[in-house]
Write a protein that holds these residues in place. Sequence first.
Motif, PDB file in Angstrom:
ATOM      1  N   GLU A  88      37.442  38.257 116.447  1.00  0.00           N
ATOM      2  CA  GLU A  88      37.219  39.834 116.659  1.00  0.00           C
ATOM      3  C   GLU A  88      36.136  40.594 117.201  1.00  0.00           C
ATOM      4  OE1 GLU A  88      35.892  40.910 112.531  1.00  0.00           O
ATOM      5  OE2 GLU A  88      36.192  38.917 111.670  1.00  0.00           O
TER       6      GLU A  88
ATOM      7  N   ILE B 277      37.186  48.517 111.473  1.00  0.00           N
ATOM      8  CA  ILE B 277      37.435  48.651 110.719  1.00  0.00           C
ATOM      9  C   ILE B 277      36.852  49.966 110.691  1.00  0.00           C
ATOM     10  CG2 ILE B 277      37.009  47.201 109.025  1.00  0.00           C
ATOM     11  CD1 ILE B 277      39.991  47.138 107.942  1.00  0.00           C
TER      12      ILE B 277
ATOM     13  N   ARG C  41      29.500  33.487 115.560  1.00  0.00           N
ATOM     14  CA  ARG C  41      28.299  34.645 116.392  1.00  0.00           C
ATOM     15  C   ARG C  41      27.163  34.049 117.933  1.00  0.00           C
ATOM     16  NH1 ARG C  41      29.248  39.750 111.774  1.00  0.00           N
ATOM     17  NH2 ARG C  41      30.896  39.785 111.746  1.00  0.00           N
TER      18      ARG C  41
ATOM     19  N   TYR D 190      29.714  39.194  99.052  1.00  0.00           N
ATOM     20  CA  TYR D 190      30.480  39.708  99.299  1.00  0.00           C
ATOM     21  C   TYR D 190      31.955  39.973  98.725  1.00  0.00           C
ATOM     22  CZ  TYR D 190      29.579  41.645 103.637  1.00  0.00           C
ATOM     23  OH  TYR D 190      28.732  42.284 105.400  1.00  0.00           O
TER      24      TYR D 190
ATOM     25  N   ASP E  81      25.594  38.756 108.667  1.00  0.00           N
ATOM     26  CA  ASP E  81      26.130  40.247 109.282  1.00  0.00           C
ATOM     27  C   ASP E  81      25.183  41.038 109.433  1.00  0.00           C
ATOM     28  OD1 ASP E  81      27.492  42.434 108.671  1.00  0.00           O
ATOM     29  OD2 ASP E  81      26.819  43.155 107.136  1.00  0.00           O
TER      30      ASP E  81
ATOM     31  N   GLU F   8      37.702  48.798 104.914  1.00  0.00           N
ATOM     32  CA  GLU F   8      36.999  47.572 104.666  1.00  0.00           C
ATOM     33  C   GLU F   8      37.787  46.342 103.386  1.00  0.00           C
ATOM     34  OE1 GLU F   8      35.294  50.637 104.175  1.00  0.00           O
ATOM     35  OE2 GLU F   8      34.341  50.547 106.095  1.00  0.00           O
TER      36      GLU F   8
ATOM     37  N   ARG G 125      40.017  38.694 105.887  1.00  0.00           N
ATOM     38  CA  ARG G 125      39.382  36.916 105.739  1.00  0.00           C
ATOM     39  C   ARG G 125      39.753  35.766 104.934  1.00  0.00           C
ATOM     40  NH1 ARG G 125      34.000  40.527 107.031  1.00  0.00           N
ATOM     41  NH2 ARG G 125      34.138  40.521 109.546  1.00  0.00           N
TER      42      ARG G 125
ATOM     43  N   LEU H 186      39.763  44.008 105.938  1.00  0.00           N
ATOM     44  CA  LEU H 186      39.664  43.002 106.852  1.00  0.00           C
ATOM     45  C   LEU H 186      38.492  42.263 105.536  1.00  0.00           C
ATOM     46  CD1 LEU H 186      38.467  41.853 109.537  1.00  0.00           C
ATOM     47  CD2 LEU H 186      36.214  43.384 108.712  1.00  0.00           C
ATOM     48  N   LEU H 187      38.202  42.419 104.830  1.00  0.00           N
ATOM     49  CA  LEU H 187      37.661  41.013 103.616  1.00  0.00           C
ATOM     50  C   LEU H 187      38.999  40.498 102.918  1.00  0.00           C
ATOM     51  CD1 LEU H 187      34.913  43.891 102.074  1.00  0.00           C
ATOM     52  CD2 LEU H 187      34.755  41.993 104.016  1.00  0.00           C
TER      53      LEU H 187
ATOM     54  N   ILE I  16      31.777  41.908 116.965  1.00  0.00           N
ATOM     55  CA  ILE I  16      31.481  42.095 115.738  1.00  0.00           C
ATOM     56  C   ILE I  16      30.657  43.419 115.406  1.00  0.00           C
ATOM     57  CG2 ILE I  16      30.054  40.213 116.509  1.00  0.00           C
ATOM     58  CD1 ILE I  16      27.607  41.568 115.356  1.00  0.00           C
TER      59      ILE I  16
ATOM     60  N   ARG J 258      28.060  32.151 110.587  1.00  0.00           N
ATOM     61  CA  ARG J 258      27.792  32.830 109.131  1.00  0.00           C
ATOM     62  C   ARG J 258      28.661  32.540 108.353  1.00  0.00           C
ATOM     63  NH1 ARG J 258      30.075  39.675 108.752  1.00  0.00           N
ATOM     64  NH2 ARG J 258      30.036  39.234 106.998  1.00  0.00           N
TER      65      ARG J 258
HETATM   66  C1  IPM Z   1      31.537  42.253 110.332  1.00  0.00           C
HETATM   67  C2  IPM Z   1      31.104  44.226 109.784  1.00  0.00           C
HETATM   68  C3  IPM Z   1      32.220  44.310 108.009  1.00  0.00           C
HETATM   69  C4  IPM Z   1      31.753  42.877 107.403  1.00  0.00           C
HETATM   70  C5  IPM Z   1      32.611  44.901 107.307  1.00  0.00           C
HETATM   71  C6  IPM Z   1      33.352  46.125 108.452  1.00  0.00           C
HETATM   72  C7  IPM Z   1      32.671  44.769 106.335  1.00  0.00           C
HETATM   73  O1  IPM Z   1      30.423  44.744 109.553  1.00  0.00           O
HETATM   74  O2  IPM Z   1      32.500  42.565 110.653  1.00  0.00           O
HETATM   75  O3  IPM Z   1      29.692  42.147 110.722  1.00  0.00           O
HETATM   76  O4  IPM Z   1      30.506  43.781 106.822  1.00  0.00           O
HETATM   77  O5  IPM Z   1      32.044  41.683 107.246  1.00  0.00           O
END
Ligand code: IPM
Length: 372
Positions: free
Chosen positions: A274, A74, A107, A142, A245, A90, A97, A93-94, A276, A135
Amino acid sequence: MKLNIAVLPGDGIGPEVTAQAVKTLKAIAMEFNHIFTFDYGLIGASAIDKTGNPLPEETIGICEKADAILFGAIGKTSYDLDPNAKIRPEQGLLGLRKTLDLYANIRPVIAYDDLLNKSSLKKNQIKDTNILIYRELTSGIYFGEKTLSDDGNTASDICTYTRAEIERITHLAFKAAQSRKHKLTLVDKANVLESSRLWRRVVQELAPQYPDVKLNYMYIDNAAMALIINPKQFDVILTENMFGDILSEEASVIVGSIGLLASASIGENHAMFEPIHGAYTKAANKGIANPIASILSAAMLLDHFGLDDEAALIREAVDKSLKLHITTPDLNTKYDNISTTKVGDFIEDFIQNPDETNLNFTNIHLGQSTII
Ligand code: IPM
Ligand code: MG
């Protein structure tokens, strides 16, 4: 097994790398007699372009009814350059989640023997590195309250954690350590931050439930250094959202390319897989993006459903591609014409034909028929 997989290719290199992961999953389904169906959804900048919304309702619906989600990447440079943009890729994605409560982002960081010389770090320091980063993904700075004063000169992002949020991921991290080298490192900034002190308190309180796991603590600044100097000291790392992150992206230096790092984002009811890495817009549509992180994310998806042999075969195919230098330019010093698609083709061929002697590697490099 029947699996309905939501596919969200997203932006930049996302569609290219995700296509290779889907190809890989289709090959696995064929070989192992599974039925995998794929439902595509929009997210990020491409969703803003088409619908005005980085996370359309339709996409949420597709994800909610799927067994698992495969996510690409993204982001778009034009938004990065515009700090005033109210709608941002972003948020897609946020938002996803958060909506699906994917609180644990896992990860793995594994140094491949064949790539030791690709890292800017010293070989003997990184050889045999095998770390699992847990994580926290749906809270912290965030997702805390954000403010900007009317005159635009003062801004804040609040970092909040609750005991419950810390407990649930801590249990997962301890359990992961139990199945590995029995070591858990909590990374925080407890000398400064109240939220970190809560993390420490909660983790300390849960530790007696896992007497076979050796728990230690490290401040994030020290951990950032230790990860590079002596990564082998780590087994499972547990940390909050933003530290995770940053640390996980730093860890990609150990492996040789960020294009190799996969992840799983797990909640009680949903799971998303996904790479990273981000959208890497500059590389989009050039065929140079490394699909391995996405393909290994597909392997993590299979792990999640207990399809161990299937996941192992993908990893074997990836190992083989690295050994034979069938890799994209970020890792390749031997061949200069191996594209994103060719790496995917190789992995697909290997899955269909894991007997090495049946693969005509030279032809693969030339982009001709792949199987003899
Ligand atoms: C990650 C990415 C994301 C985050 C961004 C794209 C919002 O850097 O998945 O590590 O910061 O979580
Ligand atoms: Mg990141």
